[in-house]
Design a protein around this motif. Structure first.
Motif, PDB file in Angstrom:
ATOM      1  N   GLN A  15       0.827  -1.205   0.000  1.00  0.00           N
ATOM      2  CA  GLN A  15       0.000   0.000   0.000  1.00  0.00           C
ATOM      3  C   GLN A  15       0.861   1.254   0.000  1.00  0.00           C
ATOM      4  N   GLU A  16       0.403   2.267  -0.715  1.00  0.00           N
ATOM      5  CA  GLU A  16       1.110   3.533  -0.754  1.00  0.00           C
ATOM      6  C   GLU A  16       1.268   4.069   0.670  1.00  0.00           C
ATOM      7  N   GLY A  17       2.463   4.518   0.994  1.00  0.00           N
ATOM      8  CA  GLY A  17       2.747   5.021   2.332  1.00  0.00           C
ATOM      9  C   GLY A  17       3.249   3.948   3.280  1.00  0.00           C
ATOM     10  N   PHE A  18       3.130   2.668   2.874  1.00  0.00           N
ATOM     11  CA  PHE A  18       3.558   1.567   3.730  1.00  0.00           C
ATOM     12  C   PHE A  18       4.573   0.650   3.036  1.00  0.00           C
ATOM     13  N   VAL A  19       4.980   1.005   1.810  1.00  0.00           N
ATOM     14  CA  VAL A  19       5.951   0.201   1.077  1.00  0.00           C
ATOM     15  C   VAL A  19       7.246   0.144   1.886  1.00  0.00           C
ATOM     16  N   GLY A  20       7.823  -1.036   1.977  1.00  0.00           N
ATOM     17  CA  GLY A  20       9.048  -1.202   2.751  1.00  0.00           C
ATOM     18  C   GLY A  20       8.790  -1.591   4.195  1.00  0.00           C
ATOM     19  N   SER A  21       7.539  -1.966   4.505  1.00  0.00           N
ATOM     20  CA  SER A  21       7.218  -2.364   5.876  1.00  0.00           C
ATOM     21  C   SER A  21       6.705  -3.797   5.905  1.00  0.00           C
ATOM     22  N   TYR A  22       6.928  -4.451   7.036  1.00  0.00           N
ATOM     23  CA  TYR A  22       6.496  -5.830   7.259  1.00  0.00           C
ATOM     24  C   TYR A  22       5.702  -5.881   8.555  1.00  0.00           C
ATOM     25  N   TYR A  23       4.570  -6.604   8.530  1.00  0.00           N
ATOM     26  CA  TYR A  23       3.704  -6.697   9.706  1.00  0.00           C
ATOM     27  C   TYR A  23       3.543  -8.149  10.121  1.00  0.00           C
ATOM     28  N   GLU A  24       3.687  -8.402  11.421  1.00  0.00           N
ATOM     29  CA  GLU A  24       3.582  -9.748  11.949  1.00  0.00           C
ATOM     30  C   GLU A  24       2.146 -10.224  11.870  1.00  0.00           C
ATOM     31  N   ALA A  25       1.970 -11.476  11.446  1.00  0.00           N
ATOM     32  CA  ALA A  25       0.631 -12.036  11.279  1.00  0.00           C
ATOM     33  C   ALA A  25       0.686 -13.549  11.466  1.00  0.00           C
ATOM     34  N   THR A  26      -0.505 -14.146  11.511  1.00  0.00           N
ATOM     35  CA  THR A  26      -0.657 -15.599  11.576  1.00  0.00           C
ATOM     36  C   THR A  26      -1.529 -16.021  10.398  1.00  0.00           C
ATOM     37  N   VAL A  27      -1.139 -17.084   9.710  1.00  0.00           N
ATOM     38  CA  VAL A  27      -1.950 -17.605   8.613  1.00  0.00           C
ATOM     39  C   VAL A  27      -3.177 -18.287   9.210  1.00  0.00           C
ATOM     40  N   LEU A  28      -4.363 -17.858   8.773  1.00  0.00           N
ATOM     41  CA  LEU A  28      -5.597 -18.490   9.229  1.00  0.00           C
ATOM     42  C   LEU A  28      -5.987 -19.641   8.326  1.00  0.00           C
ATOM     43  N   MET A  29      -5.766 -19.455   7.009  1.00  0.00           N
ATOM     44  CA  MET A  29      -6.055 -20.544   6.058  1.00  0.00           C
ATOM     45  C   MET A  29      -5.625 -20.143   4.659  1.00  0.00           C
ATOM     46  N   PRO A  30      -5.337 -21.158   3.824  1.00  0.00           N
ATOM     47  CA  PRO A  30      -5.144 -20.869   2.405  1.00  0.00           C
ATOM     48  C   PRO A  30      -6.480 -20.380   1.850  1.00  0.00           C
ATOM     49  N   TYR A  31      -6.441 -19.526   0.837  1.00  0.00           N
ATOM     50  CA  TYR A  31      -7.677 -18.973   0.307  1.00  0.00           C
ATOM     51  C   TYR A  31      -7.896 -19.472  -1.108  1.00  0.00           C
ATOM     52  N   GLU A  32      -7.388 -18.782  -2.069  1.00  0.00           N
ATOM     53  CA  GLU A  32      -7.431 -19.229  -3.454  1.00  0.00           C
ATOM     54  C   GLU A  32      -6.013 -19.576  -3.850  1.00  0.00           C
ATOM     55  N   LYS A  33      -5.822 -19.860  -5.116  1.00  0.00           N
ATOM     56  CA  LYS A  33      -4.473 -20.160  -5.588  1.00  0.00           C
ATOM     57  C   LYS A  33      -3.546 -18.997  -5.246  1.00  0.00           C
TER      58      LYS A  33
END
Length: 134
Positions: A15-33
């Motif tokens: 997203q514009e203004g957030f390029v170059g950033s990483y956010y911690e998350a947890t995978v809830l499930m695979p979605y589509e391909k």
């Protein structure tokens, strides 16, 4: 690399203004391909009631980096990640005091000062392996 439910990951924002950033998350499930539903660990919904969930492309996800890489200090121009605004931002060292590093961010053309505790070695996830840029 595929991810499974419960995997700890970092999501690279496009997203514009957030390029170059990483956010911690947890995978809830695979979605589509090549997509996954993730729940962020530090970002909340607009109504501030829930942890933010979203569908992200596999190209925006990487595993959580290995435990802190120990260094005795950073040198001028070393690439680092700095924890700020709920995520990790990629920058380069431009200076140091006994307790802080000055870091320049190409994405915003800003130079800011951070306590040593908020700075980690920048690592890149390439072809299933971690690399530290020179």
């Amino acid at each position: 690399m595929g991810f499974s439910k419960g995997d700890a990951v970092e999501v690279n924002s496009k997203q514009e203004g957030f390029v170059g950033s990483y956010y911690e998350a947890t995978v809830l499930m695979p979605y589509e391909k090549n997509k996954y539903v993730v729940q962020y660990k530090t970002l909340i919904t607009d109504d501030e009631k829930y942890w933010l969930k979203e569908v992200v492309d596999a190209s925006e996800i990487r595993p959580t980096p290995p435990p802190k890489v120990m260094v005795s200090g950073f040198n001028h121009h070393d690439f680092v990640d700095v924890y700020d605004n709920d995520g990790w931002w990629v920058g380069r060292i431009t200076g140091r005091s006994p307790t802080h590093y000055s870091v320049y961010f190409d994405s915003t053309s800003e130079e800011l000062s951070y306590p040593v505790s908020k700075v980690r070695v920048h690592q890149e996830w390439i072809n299933g392996r971690w690399f530290t840029p020179q």
